[in-house]
Design an enzyme around this catalytic site. Sequence first.
Site, PDB file in Angstrom:
ATOM      1  N   TYR A   1      14.520 -33.531 -16.751  1.00  0.00           N
ATOM      2  CA  TYR A   1      13.104 -33.726 -16.534  1.00  0.00           C
ATOM      3  C   TYR A   1      12.079 -34.026 -15.612  1.00  0.00           C
ATOM      4  CZ  TYR A   1      13.569 -38.714 -16.611  1.00  0.00           C
ATOM      5  OH  TYR A   1      14.080 -40.322 -15.430  1.00  0.00           O
TER       6      TYR A   1
ATOM      7  N   MET B   1      -5.405  -7.249   8.634  1.00  0.00           N
ATOM      8  CA  MET B   1      -4.998  -6.907   9.746  1.00  0.00           C
ATOM      9  C   MET B   1      -5.939  -5.375   9.791  1.00  0.00           C
ATOM     10  SD  MET B   1      -0.956  -7.256   8.857  1.00  0.00           S
ATOM     11  CE  MET B   1      -0.817  -6.194   7.058  1.00  0.00           C
TER      12      MET B   1
ATOM     13  N   LYS C   1       1.162  -0.849   0.016  1.00  0.00           N
ATOM     14  CA  LYS C   1       0.271   0.361  -0.509  1.00  0.00           C
ATOM     15  C   LYS C   1       0.874   1.214   0.031  1.00  0.00           C
ATOM     16  CE  LYS C   1      -3.982   0.311   2.410  1.00  0.00           C
ATOM     17  NZ  LYS C   1      -5.063   0.206   2.853  1.00  0.00           N
TER      18      LYS C   1
ATOM     19  N   ARG D   1      -2.960  -1.171  -6.615  1.00  0.00           N
ATOM     20  CA  ARG D   1      -2.375  -2.224  -6.409  1.00  0.00           C
ATOM     21  C   ARG D   1      -2.550  -3.420  -7.476  1.00  0.00           C
ATOM     22  NH1 ARG D   1      -5.430  -5.222  -1.690  1.00  0.00           N
ATOM     23  NH2 ARG D   1      -6.730  -5.357  -2.486  1.00  0.00           N
TER      24      ARG D   1
ATOM     25  N   HIS E   1     -15.176  -8.913   0.857  1.00  0.00           N
ATOM     26  CA  HIS E   1     -14.461  -9.123   1.572  1.00  0.00           C
ATOM     27  C   HIS E   1     -14.072 -10.494   0.952  1.00  0.00           C
ATOM     28  CE1 HIS E   1     -13.169 -12.136   4.738  1.00  0.00           C
ATOM     29  NE2 HIS E   1     -11.852 -11.917   4.964  1.00  0.00           N
TER      30      HIS E   1
ATOM     31  N   ARG F   1      -3.044   3.274   8.448  1.00  0.00           N
ATOM     32  CA  ARG F   1      -3.575   1.554   7.657  1.00  0.00           C
ATOM     33  C   ARG F   1      -2.613   0.861   7.841  1.00  0.00           C
ATOM     34  NH1 ARG F   1      -7.975   3.280   3.843  1.00  0.00           N
ATOM     35  NH2 ARG F   1      -8.301   5.249   4.196  1.00  0.00           N
TER      36      ARG F   1
ATOM     37  N   GLY G   1      -7.863  -7.201   4.636  1.00  0.00           N
ATOM     38  CA  GLY G   1      -9.019  -7.812   5.524  1.00  0.00           C
ATOM     39  C   GLY G   1      -8.261  -8.071   6.908  1.00  0.00           C
TER      40      GLY G   1
ATOM     41  N   SER H   1      16.596 -41.453 -11.182  1.00  0.00           N
ATOM     42  CA  SER H   1      15.458 -40.801 -11.045  1.00  0.00           C
ATOM     43  C   SER H   1      15.429 -40.333  -9.945  1.00  0.00           C
ATOM     44  CB  SER H   1      13.860 -41.115 -12.220  1.00  0.00           C
ATOM     45  OG  SER H   1      13.166 -40.772 -12.063  1.00  0.00           O
TER      46      SER H   1
ATOM     47  N   CYS I   1      10.748 -38.357  -9.636  1.00  0.00           N
ATOM     48  CA  CYS I   1       9.452 -39.125 -10.440  1.00  0.00           C
ATOM     49  C   CYS I   1       8.444 -39.281  -9.389  1.00  0.00           C
ATOM     50  CB  CYS I   1       9.944 -40.545 -11.478  1.00  0.00           C
ATOM     51  SG  CYS I   1      11.120 -41.969  -9.796  1.00  0.00           S
TER      52      CYS I   1
HETATM   53  C1  PEP Z   1       9.033 -42.110  -5.582  1.00  0.00           C
HETATM   54  O1  PEP Z   1       9.981 -42.805  -3.806  1.00  0.00           O
HETATM   55  O2  PEP Z   1       9.111 -41.432  -5.170  1.00  0.00           O
HETATM   56  C2  PEP Z   1       8.283 -42.852  -5.864  1.00  0.00           C
HETATM   57  C3  PEP Z   1       8.315 -42.097  -7.131  1.00  0.00           C
HETATM   58  O3  PEP Z   1       8.132 -43.974  -5.813  1.00  0.00           O
HETATM   59  P1  PEP Z   1       7.380 -44.887  -5.174  1.00  0.00           P
HETATM   60  O4  PEP Z   1       5.510 -44.046  -4.852  1.00  0.00           O
HETATM   61  O5  PEP Z   1       6.474 -46.112  -5.778  1.00  0.00           O
HETATM   62  O6  PEP Z   1       7.686 -45.007  -4.029  1.00  0.00           O
END
Ligand code: PEP
Length: 882
Positions: free
Chosen positions: A853, A102, A22, A333, A449, A91, A100, A765, A833
């Site tokens: 990735y 604070m 503000k 803002r 609000h 303010r 709202g 991975s 993963c």
């Molecule tokens: C993990 O452990 O992150 C994984 C991808 O394997 P899972 O979830 O199957 O144990």
Amino acid sequence: MAKYVYDFTEGNKDLKDLLGGKGANLAEMTNLGLPVPPGFTITTEACRHYLAKGALPDGLEEEIAGHLASLESAMGKRLGQADDPLLVSVRSGAKFSMPGMMETVLNIGLNDESVHGLAKQAGGNERFAWDSYRRLIQMFGKTVLGIDGERFEHALDELKGSRQDTELSAEELQGLVETYKGIVLEQTGKDFPADPREQMRLAIQAVFDSWNAPRAVLYRRQERIPADLGTAVNVVAMVFGNCGDDSGTGVAFTRDPGSGQQGVYGDYLPNAQGEDVVAGIRNTIPLQDLERLDKKSYDELMAIMATLENHYRDLCDIEFTIERGKLWMLQTRVGKRTAAAAFRIATQLVDQGLITMDEALTRVTGDQLAQLMFPRFGTDGERRLLTKGMNASPGAAVGKAVFSSERAVELAGQGEDVILVRRETNPDDLAGMIAARGILTSRGGKTSHAAVVARGMGKTCVCGAEELEVSPAERRFTAPGGVEVREGDVISIDGTTGEVFLGEVPVVDSPVVEYFEGKFDGRQIDDELVKAVDRIMRHADSARRLGVRANADTPEDAARARRFGAEGIGLCRTEHMFLGERRQLVEDLVLASTDEERQAALDALEPLQKNDFIGIFRAMGDLPVTIRLIDPPLHEFLPDIVDLSVKVARGEASDKERRLLDAVRRLHEQNPMLGLRGVRLGLVIPGLFAMQVRAIAEAAREVPGARPEIMIPLVGAVQELEIVREEAQKILADAGVDALIGTMIEVPRAALTAGQIAEAAQFFSFGTNDLTQMTWGFSRDDVEAAFFSRYLELGVFGVSPFETLDRDGVGRLVRIAAEEGRKARPDLKLGICGEHGGDPESVHFCHDAGLDYVSCSPFRIPVARLEAGRAALAEKNDSDTR
Ligand code: PEP
Ligand code: MG
């Protein structure tokens, strides 16, 4: 010496850390030459000092006095001067907007003397002066002195009866001031402070204190705003919207925060002060009507809004007041908006030449994209419309009606979906709003609000459904036609259209999902949104360095993932391939007492597995498919120990079942997640992994172009990997199939010995589900339900480490493994993963850590693509500004 106070002429919009949003924007508007009442900002640094030490920093009071003196000389009157008072507002204003949450106190400087001076200033308007005075005592009493606000409201309601507050006479308001003073004395044992400077000092401290008010703490946690920023305090010369019919106050957006459409959007409330609008106390009129009431101010406002949009190059929201025909800007803002509006506005601004596509990409988030992928209500089937309110925050929400924040929290805690129904919400309803699937109010506009907070949270909200008679005390509302909805009755609310339905309305896919699926039919209503998403997604794809793969283990999931933009499969779990009818074969495998019996069971499983892989390879064409060999402990595929024991005890079990019970007992583990699973299983049950590798190789031979990658789970030592790899390589060579062989990094020891492990792995991975579990020592199946809410409450972490990757701990292991792995094998491929692969913040981490990735569930793929693009831009912008 530290400088704790900045005049509005000294700041600018880039000083939000120090001056709060503000304060920084008031300074920016001042410097743009817009009509901002003069004032000054006390920094967040002063607040942090006060909160840490329990006292104002040395020199602050003198600095404030100096700035007040300048303000007084600029205005030609002193604070609270009896015959011609300067009044100020105090303010709050933190770096991140916390609507709202604070405190703010208006009309500081009024007392029994200066109230007459104020009336004189207003041309003898006694009514206005006493109304301002009673407002001061009411706000000050609640905010600064901690008196229950109900006490004041009740007294006001008693006096009003069925009248509007504008209909109260000067005498009545004067009487109300006396009543209010009585409440203050009774509740605090002290008189209301008449000294204007004391009023100001106490109000400033109360604003600082409000940083730690429970609702502010809760809001910050929800919105992931750091707890240690503190708030700035703005002291601003008062201008009055409650001087009569030529005055008023309003809020406006430079475009529709719901759809992004350009136009006049806002609410105006004649003869009122700002808090009346946001609290939804009286019903506002549409901003367009101001043109009729006060054309000069309206035109000026429109011109200022255009200036602000061009200057900020974004949607702005503003608060303004008109004091006897003179327009004043009280706040601006960059405004909150719905997810759909974010995408549309970003591309509109590109088309207007105000921003680049790179900037457009920074203006949207993966969370917003995820919101756009939520299903919405279908139009088929019976829908019983109760009423239509304002479409304040989009989405489709179904749940049981509840009428208080407490009930919402209680029922949601029991796993129920609830819709919080209120006349209007106020900041005390925050917990209930968080717990509810959606929010429905009968009063207040799109800037009330409820609307502002719901939009910020991405929660479905319909507001201002005025036809509903809401009775919170009786826990029910009545809709037109006398339909009564009681607590527990199911209703459906559509935040995109404002419709409210009785009962459960079925939901359908969003247009954005249809677009990703290649099924969008170009219908006009959704076309602009879909085109905006398409443009921004393409840009994200061109900007990102990270690849995006899918966690998918059926051909259907694989195909969907591809449509959503997956560039391969990063995790194909093979567990489900041992379930259903195939359990029988797993039982045979476990019960085998000779090599021949075991081999027979494996031989029976192999063609089934091969077919599974053929389906997935076909779905993925020439994209890589990472197949993880079996991971969970074998007992998960066997019958339940208790059921089986009962059957045996009753003498109802077959011979095989009795042998099975022995095996189940043998395989029973206290901590199965730390037991015989993953690579350990492969090493203990001869032929199991070999069977899987053979099935992969055979499947790859049948699908031209298939690119299998074989992934070994739960490796902790390179020796484990070497044994499995040797066997796998031999099978692949015999079959004449080429496949990378790599490992998951999900045991901390694997991360810490990554240099050794990389000697035997072509890729890593990161299985951050297990890596988080084992790094924190948190059972991933238990802790979230057991005690994470307490941990979140205590601020141990702001978000579950199973949701967003813990950069400091788990992230450190990832970085070590990435670095040491690449040192040992420069062409080592790195991916993730675990569930974090589809979480926006974690995607940024993966980019920063140099992974190749991320892999996530098919529905998160667009989110990961978008965030990968944003992460690349963030890095670029970082190096540009360095
Ligand atoms: C993990 O452990 O992150 C994984 C991808 O394997 P899972 O979830 O199957 O144990
Ligand atoms: Mg795992």
